[in-house]
Write an enzyme that holds these catalytic residues in place. Structure first.
Site, PDB file in Angstrom:
ATOM      1  N   CYS A  45       2.478   9.527  -0.078  1.00 11.26           N
ATOM      2  CA  CYS A  45       1.694  10.116   0.999  1.00 11.26           C
ATOM      3  C   CYS A  45       0.722  11.148   0.442  1.00 11.26           C
ATOM      4  O   CYS A  45       0.483  11.221  -0.771  1.00 11.26           O
ATOM      5  CB  CYS A  45       2.624  10.786   2.009  1.00 11.26           C
ATOM      6  SG  CYS A  45       4.015   9.754   2.528  1.00 11.26           S
ATOM      7  N   ARG A  76       1.063  10.223   6.189  1.00 14.44           N
ATOM      8  CA  ARG A  76       2.199   9.361   5.844  1.00 14.44           C
ATOM      9  C   ARG A  76       1.796   7.924   5.556  1.00 14.44           C
ATOM     10  O   ARG A  76       1.078   7.291   6.340  1.00 14.44           O
ATOM     11  CB  ARG A  76       3.244   9.361   6.969  1.00 14.44           C
ATOM     12  CG  ARG A  76       4.505   8.588   6.568  1.00 14.44           C
ATOM     13  CD  ARG A  76       5.556   8.557   7.653  1.00 14.44           C
ATOM     14  NE  ARG A  76       6.743   7.863   7.144  1.00 14.44           N
ATOM     15  CZ  ARG A  76       7.729   7.399   7.894  1.00 14.44           C
ATOM     16  NH1 ARG A  76       7.697   7.569   9.194  1.00 14.44           N
ATOM     17  NH2 ARG A  76       8.756   6.772   7.344  1.00 14.44           N
ATOM     18  N   GLY A 105       5.944  10.997  -2.425  1.00 13.76           N
ATOM     19  CA  GLY A 105       6.612  10.298  -3.514  1.00 13.76           C
ATOM     20  C   GLY A 105       7.823   9.521  -3.048  1.00 13.76           C
ATOM     21  O   GLY A 105       7.962   9.195  -1.873  1.00 13.76           O
ATOM     22  N   ASP A 153      14.576   9.291   2.325  1.00 23.74           N
ATOM     23  CA  ASP A 153      14.947  10.154   1.200  1.00 23.74           C
ATOM     24  C   ASP A 153      14.530  11.604   1.436  1.00 23.74           C
ATOM     25  O   ASP A 153      14.986  12.509   0.747  1.00 23.74           O
ATOM     26  CB  ASP A 153      14.339   9.639  -0.107  1.00 23.74           C
ATOM     27  CG  ASP A 153      12.854   9.337  -0.018  1.00 23.74           C
ATOM     28  OD1 ASP A 153      12.282   9.439   1.084  1.00 23.74           O
ATOM     29  OD2 ASP A 153      12.250   8.968  -1.045  1.00 23.74           O
ATOM     30  N   VAL A 172      -6.185  -8.962 -12.792  1.00 19.51           N
ATOM     31  CA  VAL A 172      -7.647  -8.912 -12.645  1.00 19.51           C
ATOM     32  C   VAL A 172      -8.295  -9.856 -13.643  1.00 19.51           C
ATOM     33  O   VAL A 172      -7.867  -9.948 -14.804  1.00 19.51           O
ATOM     34  CB  VAL A 172      -8.167  -7.478 -12.857  1.00 19.51           C
ATOM     35  CG1 VAL A 172      -9.680  -7.457 -12.994  1.00 19.51           C
ATOM     36  CG2 VAL A 172      -7.763  -6.581 -11.696  1.00 19.51           C
ATOM     37  N   SER A 179       4.379  -1.168 -11.769  1.00 17.45           N
ATOM     38  CA  SER A 179       3.450  -1.238 -12.905  1.00 17.45           C
ATOM     39  C   SER A 179       4.202  -1.090 -14.215  1.00 17.45           C
ATOM     40  O   SER A 179       5.367  -0.678 -14.236  1.00 17.45           O
ATOM     41  CB  SER A 179       2.389  -0.129 -12.796  1.00 17.45           C
ATOM     42  OG  SER A 179       2.919   1.117 -13.207  1.00 17.45           O
TER      43      SER A 179
END
Length: 613
Positions: free
Chosen positions: A2, A49, A74, A98, A288, A361
């Site tokens: 967020c 948010r 996070g 969380d 990509v 990632s």
């Protein structure tokens, strides 16, 4: 993931709304803020948010738990285990998020609770009993945190632009520009404005609202003297595989669709393989494609996707779309930032968001497992620095007389006083007369490079994690993904993996020129080795070619002598020479050109009314 905002300055509701609206792309699902306070102390907490876990409005922020209020950006990946422990201590929860767990852990364990969190985070808690703000940033700096503290009050945000709005006393930092020209980014704790700072990675702070006393403390750092791993290579490979599998598994938890960025390299392929292993669903992967020869790695990603049987999506990077992203760049990267791979990263995020809200990632593998090409080069040239410097300088003068720019670069390297100076030169590109000053060496992180108890490869690995990864990679990924309201999660940045990698003997990671040895061997258990028998490739745009063709006029129109004279700490004549060398094809100066274009764009959009000091 967020965007957060807060202030003790009494902004109006309209002003607060505008500050949050400025970065609403970080969290378009809900914009909310509220005023809290007692004893004439006003605390504003605001939140944009992006709903990932517990999509119910009950988890909107600011969130109140007992006598504390929180805004949080996070994810805490181990929150379920923490929640179980806290439930056993008679804490009760009204949501499945969380965020509540952070509040309860703060109340139970005090400031030390931050060390119990495994995640990426930036948050601020307002404790009404203590009349105190408590805030923290994750260990490796994946989530941003800007703040401003003065006699007027305290203000914080996920991005600088929210603080900048309605701030009338800002001045552009000449020191920050100097660092930017060297590093391509502005290192923590600086920002482009003298009056705004970043909270360093691995730090927390307290602000006493009664006394205005601000204290910050480092709660985590890279291990320097931990016991070395004593098992066999196979033992280490088994343990790494176990940690990696868990790091991927806990990052797959979400109440929205999750995918994987897949470049076809070792790091992202490892994550895709382990994510596929951890789920029964057909995982979506994204890469990509560039049309320019030498830049397109999409075929390798397709091979990995075919082997893993993922739902693979190839995104074509075309020139016109890339140019639009360049023109909008400073709006989203709201201080100068010169990593050119930010553009394809934005493009990847833009199209990935059409299919998923979270993407895993492969960031972090090169730093922990010695994967960058420059590590191998440093290892190869290390013996040369046993030769007396006068002899090296003589050889450098001979090599520099040759017509090839790569040899000229090598010659400049040989003149460096030490291997550490050479590595700084490689990292910053400061080996030309166009830059005035030595400021780029005045960073606290230089201590990691100079560490006396570690060998060369381990030192530069630590240095890169504290500088390049933190200041560059994490900034790039956060802004690129949040521009399109996409959450990126990096399993290789799980602090358990980072710490484990630093316990391993160097030979487990780099052996006879084989980089990322142990990580590759974990990968080869899931994907055939033959797919990866090729040189390492970076994730970059074909700017070196575009600046000589499609973007040539754009460069020349924007980097005139008049425009260059606005930029502190550069030699305009030498910069102009560099630009001409690039246009003539005699030298590849695209990193310098891109760096100056980004800075010029930012100054055009922000310099009105801001003095340079």
């Amino acid at each position: 993931m967020c965007g957060i905002y807060g202030s003790t300055i009494k902004y109006s509701p309209k002003q607060v709304n505008n500050k949050l609206t400025r970065t609403a792309f970080r969290g378009p699902d809900n914009l909310q803020f509220d005023y809290f306070g007692q004893n004439n102390n006003t605390v504003i907490l605001g939140h944009n948010r992006l709903s990932i876990i517990d999509l119910d409005p009950r988890s909107n922020q600011p969130l109140t738990y007992k006598h504390v209020h929180i805004v949080f950006n996070g994810e805490i990946y181990n929150f379920k285990n923490l929640k179980k422990d806290l439930t056993n201590k008679d804490y009760h929860f009204n949501t499945t998020s969380d965020t509540e767990v952070i509040c309860a852990a703060y109340l139970e364990y005090g400031e030390a609770f931050v060390s119990k969190l495994n995640g990426m985070f930036a948050f601020v808690i307002y404790d009404t009993k203590k009349e105190q703000l408590f805030g923290a940033r994750d260990r490796l700096g994946q989530k941003p945190f800007y703040y401003s503290l003065s006699e007027i009050g305290f203000e914080f945000a996920s991005q600088l632009a929210s603080i900048q709005l309605y701030k009338t006393n800002l001045s552009i930092s000449q020191e920050a520009i100097s660092y930017y020209l060297a590093w391509g980014n502005i290192p923590d704790p600086l920002s482009i404005f003298n009056e705004i700072n970043k909270l360093e990675a691995g730090y927390y702070f307290t602000l006493n609202l009664k006394t205005n006393q601000f204290l910050k403390k480092q709660y985590w750092d890279l291990p320097q003297n931990t016991p070395s791993f004593t098992g066999t290579y196979n033992n280490a490979k088994e343990e790494l595989s176990h940690i990696l599998q868990d790091a991927c598994k806990i990052r797959l938890f979400a109440d929205v669709p999750v995918g994987v960025f897949l470049s076809g390299g070792v790091d992202s392929s490892s994550i895709a393989a382990l994510a596929r292993l951890a789920t029964n669903s057909n995982i979506k992967t994204f890469s990509v494609k560039f049309n320019e020869k030498g830049f397109d790695e999409s075929a390798y990603a397709q091979q990995v996707a075919n082997h893993l049987n993922t739902d693979h999506h190839v995104i074509n990077c075309n020139y016109s779309e890339g140019l639009k992203l360049i023109n909008d760049f400073s709006y989203y990267y709201d201080e100068p930032f010169a990593d050119a791979s930010a553009i394809p990263s934005m493009l990847l995020a833009k199209h990935t968001k059409k299919h998923v809200t979270v993407a895993l990632s492969g960031d972090g593998g090169d730093e922990s497992f010695l994967g960058y090409t420059r590590y191998k080069w440093m290892k190869q040239v290390q013996p040369l620095y046993k030769i007396p410097k006068p002899v090296r300088e003589l050889a450098a003068n001979i090599i520099h007389s040759m017509p090839y720019y790569k040899l000229k670069t090598l010659a400049k390297g040989l003149k460096c006083h030490s291997l550490n100076d050479l590595y700084l030169s490689i990292c910053t590109g400061i080996d030309n007369s166009w830059f005035n000053g030595e400021a780029y060496k005045q960073i606290n992180e230089i201590n990691y490079l100079n560490h006396s108890n570690k060998n060369l490869l381990e030192r530069i690995s630590d240095f890169d994690l504290k500088t390049y990864l933190n200041w560059d990679i994490n900034t790039k990924v956060d802004r690129a993904t949040m521009t399109y309201s996409l959450e990126a999660r990096a399993p290789l940045l799980d602090y358990r993996i980072v710490e484990f990698a630093r316990r391993l003997p160097t030979g487990f990671k780099y052996h006879n020129g084989n980089q990322k040895r142990i990580l590759k061997d974990v990968l080869y258990q899931h994907v055939p080795k033959r797919i990866f028998n090729r040189p390492k490739a970076g994730f970059t745009m074909p700017f070196s070619k575009w600046f000589r063709s499609e973007l040539k006029n754009y460069v020349l129109d924007n980097l005139t002598e008049k425009q260059l004279n606005r930029i502190p700490n550069i030699n305009t004549k030498d910069v102009t020479t560099c630009i001409n060398q690039h246009m003539n094809g005699n030298w590849n100066h695209y990193p310098l050109i891109w760096k100056l274009l980004v800075l010029k764009q930012w100054l055009d959009n922000n310099s009105n009314g801001y003095p340079v000091k």
